[in-house]
Design a protein around this motif. Structure first.
Motif, PDB file in Angstrom:
ATOM      1  N   CYS A 114       0.857  -1.194   0.000  1.00  0.00           N
ATOM      2  CA  CYS A 114       0.000   0.000   0.000  1.00  0.00           C
ATOM      3  C   CYS A 114       0.889   1.238   0.000  1.00  0.00           C
ATOM      4  O   CYS A 114       1.773   1.377   0.842  1.00  0.00           O
ATOM      5  N   ALA A 133      -5.929   3.719  -3.505  1.00  0.00           N
ATOM      6  CA  ALA A 133      -7.040   2.773  -3.402  1.00  0.00           C
ATOM      7  C   ALA A 133      -6.650   1.381  -3.887  1.00  0.00           C
ATOM      8  O   ALA A 133      -7.167   0.371  -3.395  1.00  0.00           O
ATOM      9  N   GLU A 157      -8.589   8.740   0.468  1.00  0.00           N
ATOM     10  CA  GLU A 157      -8.247   7.625  -0.407  1.00  0.00           C
ATOM     11  C   GLU A 157      -8.509   8.034  -1.851  1.00  0.00           C
ATOM     12  O   GLU A 157      -9.576   8.556  -2.165  1.00  0.00           O
ATOM     13  N   SER A 159      -7.945   6.964  -6.202  1.00  0.00           N
ATOM     14  CA  SER A 159      -7.610   5.948  -7.195  1.00  0.00           C
ATOM     15  C   SER A 159      -6.194   6.205  -7.708  1.00  0.00           C
ATOM     16  O   SER A 159      -5.671   7.322  -7.620  1.00  0.00           O
TER      17      SER A 159
END
Length: 262
Positions: A114, A133, A157, A159
């Motif tokens: 992440c 995301a 968050e 994309s």
């Protein structure tokens, strides 16, 4: 086994660690870190009880989750040298320019990844952290990650296709806001206000204005209009800013930063 291990303990990693400890989200003894600068580790060990690792593999072996916080140019070597150890582990990263797909080229499919983009105001608990995301985090790991960065300010968050522009805005704009604060203070100093007072007034005004936009949800144009009395001094200043090209200068700054060639 520690809850969180740090690879690299520069200013941002230190802010994340101390923010998590001060907020009560983590205890210092629940963390471990490695950095070539041993004096940095000694200082943090004294300040919050963080454990000192002897190497990067030592961090990986003794952490439930690992946070990579090194200079972007060093990431590839670290990933290549520790690929096997990172199998079946969870790696968070705050390295600028590194997103999920780029990490995936260097790591085994079993490694959870992440990418997060914090900014420097995280150092005073008013940061803006962006979580990509596209990631491999389990629901439990995502809760941990969001709470970790919420200890430093706000969390959003985005994309993957918006990480670049979002990171440009939150990551670069603090420098431009600092320039605004300096310029506002200079204008007041010109008319006799002591500089230390001018900086306090300007910085608190910027802080409060930002909080009004965030917390009220009102359009910034409406909040601006509410300050501008007809024929008053504020609208005269607005006119001067428009003549000076404030809006297009800010938009051009975003354009220049976002389109920087690799």
């Amino acid at each position: 086994m520690k809850k969180l291990g740090f690879i690299g303990m520069g200013n941002m990693a230190s802010a994340i660690l101390l923010g998590a400890v001060k907020s009560g989200f983590l205890k210092g003894e629940e963390t471990i870190a490695y950095d070539p600068n041993d004096s940095k580790l000694n200082g943090l060990n004294r300040e919050c009880g963080m454990a000192k690792a002897t190497s990067i593999p030592d961090v990986i072996d003794n952490s439930e989750m690992i946070l990579l916080a090194v200079k972007p140019k060093n990431v590839e070597n670290i990933l290549s040298e520790n690929r096997d150890q990172l199998k079946n582990r969870t790696l968070l990263s705050v390295a600028a320019g590194w997103q999920y797909n780029r990490f995936r080229r260097f790591l085994d499919i079993s490694t959870h990844i992440c990418a997060i983009m914090p900014n420097t105001p995280a150092m005073v608990g008013e940061g803006m952290s962006i979580i990509e995301a596209t990631n491999d985090l389990s629901p439990k790991e995502m809760v941990f990650t969001r709470q970790l960065f919420a200890a430093l300010g706000q969390v959003e968050e985005l994309s993957s296709d918006l990480m670049g522009i979002g990171g440009t805005l939150s990551g670069c704009a603090p420098a431009w806001v600092f320039m605004m604060i300096e310029a506002l203070a200079d204008g007041a100093v010109y008319y006799g206000l002591p500089r230390d007072i001018a900086y306090r007034l300007a910085s608190q005004t910027v802080l409060g204005s930002g909080k009004m936009v965030r917390d009220t949800g009102m359009h910034p144009g409406k909040l601006k209009d509410d300050v501008c009395s007809p024929g008053g001094i504020t609208i005269r200043g607005v006119k001067a800013l428009e003549e000076g090209g404030l809006r297009i200068a800010m938009m051009n700054a975003m354009d220049a930063a976002y389109k920087k060639p690799d």
